[in-house]
Design a protein around this motif. Structure first.
Motif, mmCIF file in Angstrom:
data_model
loop_
_atom_site.group_PDB
_atom_site.id
_atom_site.type_symbol
_atom_site.label_atom_id
_atom_site.label_comp_id
_atom_site.label_asym_id
_atom_site.label_seq_id
_atom_site.Cartn_x
_atom_site.Cartn_y
_atom_site.Cartn_z
ATOM 1 N N GLY A 66 -4.375 -1.064 -1.882
ATOM 2 C CA GLY A 66 -5.786 -1.301 -2.177
ATOM 3 C C GLY A 66 -6.478 -0.095 -2.776
ATOM 4 N N ALA A 67 -5.842 1.080 -2.708
ATOM 5 C CA ALA A 67 -6.470 2.261 -3.318
ATOM 6 C C ALA A 67 -6.538 2.042 -4.826
ATOM 7 C CB ALA A 67 -5.668 3.502 -3.001
ATOM 8 N N ASP A 68 -7.564 2.585 -5.444
ATOM 9 C CA ASP A 68 -7.771 2.325 -6.873
ATOM 10 C C ASP A 68 -6.941 3.311 -7.687
ATOM 11 O OD1 ASP A 68 -8.763 1.374 -9.221
ATOM 12 O OD2 ASP A 68 -10.580 2.599 -9.133
ATOM 13 N N GLY A 69 -5.640 3.256 -7.515
ATOM 14 C CA GLY A 69 -4.761 4.210 -8.177
ATOM 15 C C GLY A 69 -4.203 3.678 -9.467
ATOM 16 N N PRO A 70 -3.283 4.425 -10.081
ATOM 17 C CA PRO A 70 -2.712 3.997 -11.346
ATOM 18 C C PRO A 70 -1.882 2.734 -11.195
ATOM 19 C CG PRO A 70 -1.617 5.994 -10.529
ATOM 20 C CD PRO A 70 -2.767 5.714 -9.626
ATOM 21 N N ALA A 71 -1.526 2.381 -9.928
ATOM 22 C CA ALA A 71 -0.749 1.168 -9.718
ATOM 23 C C ALA A 71 -1.403 -0.024 -10.400
ATOM 24 C CB ALA A 71 -0.626 0.894 -8.227
ATOM 25 N N ALA A 72 -2.719 -0.074 -10.353
ATOM 26 C CA ALA A 72 -3.434 -1.221 -10.913
ATOM 27 C C ALA A 72 -3.131 -1.400 -12.398
ATOM 28 C CB ALA A 72 -4.930 -1.025 -10.696
ATOM 29 N N SER A 73 -2.985 -0.294 -13.131
ATOM 30 C CA SER A 73 -2.762 -0.443 -14.569
ATOM 31 C C SER A 73 -1.278 -0.642 -14.875
ATOM 32 C CB SER A 73 -3.306 0.774 -15.313
ATOM 33 O OG SER A 73 -2.714 1.931 -14.794
ATOM 34 N N GLU A 74 -0.428 -0.487 -13.859
ATOM 35 C CA GLU A 74 1.013 -0.655 -14.071
ATOM 36 C C GLU A 74 1.475 -2.071 -13.746
ATOM 37 O OE1 GLU A 74 3.638 2.114 -14.639
ATOM 38 O OE2 GLU A 74 1.800 2.398 -15.760
ATOM 39 N N GLU A 75 0.626 -2.849 -13.055
ATOM 40 C CA GLU A 75 1.043 -4.176 -12.607
ATOM 41 C C GLU A 75 1.303 -5.107 -13.784
ATOM 42 O OE1 GLU A 75 -2.211 -5.438 -10.266
ATOM 43 O OE2 GLU A 75 -1.701 -4.085 -8.621
ATOM 44 N N ASP A 76 2.165 -6.098 -13.551
ATOM 45 C CA ASP A 76 2.322 -7.219 -14.476
ATOM 46 C C ASP A 76 2.832 -6.837 -15.845
ATOM 47 O OD1 ASP A 76 1.384 -8.899 -12.583
ATOM 48 O OD2 ASP A 76 -0.695 -8.829 -13.279
ATOM 49 N N THR A 77 3.388 -5.679 -16.012
ATOM 50 C CA THR A 77 3.872 -5.352 -17.348
ATOM 51 C C THR A 77 5.367 -5.598 -17.443
ATOM 52 O OG1 THR A 77 4.171 -3.087 -16.663
ATOM 53 C CG2 THR A 77 2.119 -3.596 -17.796
ATOM 54 N N ASN A 78 6.006 -5.924 -16.312
ATOM 55 C CA ASN A 78 7.450 -6.134 -16.283
ATOM 56 C C ASN A 78 8.236 -4.914 -16.730
ATOM 57 O OD1 ASN A 78 7.276 -8.794 -15.387
ATOM 58 N ND2 ASN A 78 6.855 -9.502 -17.478
ATOM 59 N N LEU A 79 7.626 -3.773 -16.695
ATOM 60 C CA LEU A 79 8.339 -2.555 -17.065
ATOM 61 C C LEU A 79 8.538 -1.713 -15.815
ATOM 62 C CD1 LEU A 79 6.606 -1.314 -20.341
ATOM 63 C CD2 LEU A 79 8.833 -2.428 -20.094
ATOM 64 N N PRO A 80 9.664 -0.997 -15.755
ATOM 65 C CA PRO A 80 9.810 -0.072 -14.625
ATOM 66 C C PRO A 80 8.803 1.066 -14.784
ATOM 67 C CG PRO A 80 11.588 0.224 -16.220
ATOM 68 C CD PRO A 80 10.769 -0.947 -16.708
ATOM 69 N N PRO A 81 8.435 1.745 -13.696
ATOM 70 C CA PRO A 81 7.460 2.832 -13.837
ATOM 71 C C PRO A 81 7.993 3.956 -14.740
ATOM 72 C CG PRO A 81 8.103 2.511 -11.516
ATOM 73 C CD PRO A 81 8.885 1.541 -12.327
ATOM 74 N N ALA A 82 7.149 4.434 -15.625
ATOM 75 C CA ALA A 82 7.532 5.546 -16.488
ATOM 76 C C ALA A 82 7.670 6.808 -15.642
ATOM 77 C CB ALA A 82 6.464 5.740 -17.558
ATOM 78 N N PHE A 83 8.329 7.837 -16.191
ATOM 79 C CA PHE A 83 8.661 8.986 -15.327
ATOM 80 C C PHE A 83 7.439 9.748 -14.852
ATOM 81 C CE2 PHE A 83 9.692 10.548 -19.685
ATOM 82 C CZ PHE A 83 9.003 11.752 -19.749
ATOM 83 N N LEU A 84 6.320 9.644 -15.565
ATOM 84 C CA LEU A 84 5.081 10.257 -15.061
ATOM 85 C C LEU A 84 4.718 9.717 -13.677
ATOM 86 C CD1 LEU A 84 2.381 11.825 -15.303
ATOM 87 C CD2 LEU A 84 1.519 9.957 -16.701
ATOM 88 N N PHE A 85 5.053 8.445 -13.452
ATOM 89 C CA PHE A 85 4.696 7.802 -12.182
ATOM 90 C C PHE A 85 5.863 7.752 -11.201
ATOM 91 C CE2 PHE A 85 1.837 5.873 -15.413
ATOM 92 C CZ PHE A 85 0.669 6.458 -14.951
ATOM 93 N N GLN A 86 6.809 8.650 -11.376
ATOM 94 C CA GLN A 86 7.926 8.703 -10.426
ATOM 95 C C GLN A 86 8.083 10.118 -9.871
ATOM 96 O OE1 GLN A 86 11.639 6.809 -11.060
ATOM 97 N NE2 GLN A 86 10.900 5.544 -12.758
ATOM 98 N N ASP A 87 8.729 10.184 -8.702
ATOM 99 C CA ASP A 87 9.105 11.462 -8.095
ATOM 100 C C ASP A 87 10.606 11.666 -8.336
ATOM 101 O OD1 ASP A 87 6.501 11.552 -7.075
ATOM 102 O OD2 ASP A 87 7.077 10.513 -5.225
ATOM 103 N N PRO A 88 11.116 12.865 -8.038
ATOM 104 C CA PRO A 88 12.570 13.045 -8.095
ATOM 105 C C PRO A 88 13.249 12.104 -7.094
ATOM 106 C CG PRO A 88 11.439 15.153 -7.887
ATOM 107 C CD PRO A 88 10.414 14.096 -7.701
ATOM 108 N N PRO A 89 14.484 11.638 -7.332
ATOM 109 C CA PRO A 89 15.319 12.017 -8.478
ATOM 110 C C PRO A 89 15.079 11.169 -9.731
ATOM 111 C CG PRO A 89 16.573 10.651 -6.975
ATOM 112 C CD PRO A 89 15.220 10.823 -6.343
ATOM 113 N N GLY A 90 14.384 10.001 -9.578
ATOM 114 C CA GLY A 90 14.182 9.106 -10.726
ATOM 115 C C GLY A 90 13.463 9.820 -11.873
ATOM 116 N N HIS A 91 12.424 10.572 -11.548
ATOM 117 C CA HIS A 91 11.670 11.297 -12.563
ATOM 118 C C HIS A 91 12.582 12.202 -13.385
ATOM 119 C CE1 HIS A 91 9.820 15.133 -13.808
ATOM 120 N NE2 HIS A 91 8.851 14.359 -14.261
#
Ligand code: HEM
Length: 408
Positions: A66-91
């Motif tokens: 429910g926090a108004d974070g970047p998650a809201a703009s990432e929803e429904d795009t069917n794309l995996p999170p870009a590396f800006l929005f990941q922590d290690p090791p995925g980033h």
């Protein structure tokens, strides 16, 4: 005024033209809890320390539901999170893969080889100002350049570039917390359209290499490879968005700052090589990314006498840290001769700007040529009208009067 209401004031459009007194007030305490429950970090050494602290996460999946974070703009795009929005090791895996065709050690010449082409784009944009006595430095010059640059980096065909302007702009405005649900919806739609377009382009590039990094990235996929196709799309969208309005703001903020400091401008015209420290000083003094809006504390963090509780949103105020008198002498003075200018305009730590060498190259090409060619440029409105976004802060338009152009 209480410290806990400062974030609301910083995001208030009424303060967009000059948020710096608010940042100065914020620095009375390095870490403050805001009325919205988030924690703001405003001083240089504390921002630097937290930017390098693995207990802060860039991954919106760690934020409170429910926090108004970047998650809201990432929803429904069917794309995996870009590396800006990941922590290690995925980033780290994705960032390393994206760097292979883009920079050292594997592709040290890639950006250098774009230089001549970008210099021609700069010259062409300035030629287009011929015959005008009034120009908009944003719309006529700063805005088109970074989109063209990213298109060249990705290898987007020229005829598709215009469509990118629309998509990039819509997605960027969706990041503005004041845009409301309608802004987010439009941004998601634009991201979906971009994704469909890029998937098609990646397919083509997989079969037939062309210029840009998408070809190498697309062929570097599959079992044992480093990115899936959707990860390539997500990375391409990230580069487009992250490299667009930020660089527009750098060029516009630099132009505005120079026109406000005629003595520096006079010197710059005589010494165009001043551009290198000048761009760094603009990144400190008027940073295009004012703050890192959403990180999440993964544990209780003790810093500067405050405990940031696990789970809360932490915002790192880069523009405030860049004017911290504990780190920079006379920080409100614009001084390209400043020694040891380790500003935080490109951030620091594992998420340090991936595109910094490109952004620097664009600004270093654009500014000397612009001020060599414009005759007697004068600001027509000061302050200029700003965009709504408090994070990617910069003029919406920058109207300037000129007495024509000098010959190329
Ligand atoms: C003056 C222009 C620019 C500024 C001021 C800027 C600033 C920043 C900042 C502050 C971050 C950290 C964001 C965060 O952690 O939330 C960042 C990350 C990033 N930037 Fe830039 N940027 C600029 C231009 C570019 C360009 C031209 C590109 C693309 C080629 C780009 C691509 C990226 C990417 C991919 C990241 C994520 C890095 C990571 O998570 O490891 N940026 N940038």
């Amino acid at each position: 005024m209480t410290l806990g209401t400062l974030f609301a004031q910083i995001t208030d459009y009424a303060n967009r033209a000059d948020p710096y007194p608010l940042y100065a007030a914020l620095r009375a305490s390095p870490v403050t809890r805001q009325d919205d429950g988030s924690y703001l970090v405003s001083t240089y050494y504390e921002v630097r320390s937290l930017a390098n602290d693995p207990r802060l996460s860039n991954d919106p999946r760690n934020s409170i539901p429910g926090a108004d974070g970047p998650a809201a703009s990432e929803e429904d795009t069917n794309l995996p999170p870009a590396f800006l929005f990941q922590d290690p090791p995925g980033h780290d895996r994705l960032r390393d893969a994206a760097m292979r065709p883009f920079g050292p050690p594997h592709s040290p010449r890639f950006l250098h080889d774009l230089r001549g082409e970008l210099a021609r784009v700069v010259a062409g944009l300035i030629d287009g100002l011929e015959g005008k006595d009034e120009i908009d430095v944003v719309g006529d010059f700063a805005y088109p350049l970074p989109v063209t640059a990213i298109c060249k980096v990705l290898g987007v065909p020229r005829e598709d570039e215009q469509r990118f302007h629309g998509w990039a702009d819509t997605v960027a405005s969706g990041l503005d917390p004041s845009g409301g649900p309608r802004g987010k919806e439009k941004a998601q739609q634009a991201r979906r359209e971009l994704g469909v377009y890029l998937s098609g382009l990646i397919d083509t590039k997989r079969r037939r290499n062309g210029s840009g990094i998408l070809g190498p990235l697309a062929r570097d996929t599959g079992p044992g490879g480093s990115m899936s196709t959707t990860e390539v799309v997500a990375t391409a969208v990230l580069l487009l968005i992250a490299g667009h309005e930020t660089t527009v703001n750098l060029i516009s903020n630099a132009t505005l700052t120079l026109l406000r400091h005629p003595e520096v401008l006079d010197r710059f015209r005589k010494e165009p090589e001043l551009v290198v420290p000048l761009v760094e000083e603009v990144l400190r003094y008027e940073p295009p990314v004012q703050f890192i809006p959403f990180t999440t504390a993964l544990a209780d963090i003790d810093i500067a006498g405050t405990t940031i509780p696990k789970g809360v949103t932490v915002r790192l105020m880069l523009a405030s840290a860049n004017r911290d008198p504990q780190r920079f002498d006379d920080p409100d003075r614009f001084d390209p001769d400043r020694a040891d200018n380790q500003h935080l305009g490109f951030y620091t730590g594992i998420h340090y700007c991936f595109g910094a060498p490109l952004a620097r190259m664009e600004a270093q090409l654009a500014l000397p040529e612009l001020f060599r060619r414009l005759k007697n440029p004068r600001l027509l409105t000061d302050p200029p009208p700003y965009r709504a976004n408090p994070v990617l802060r910069g003029p919406r338009h920058l109207p300037v009067a000129i007495d024509g152009l000098t010959a190329p």
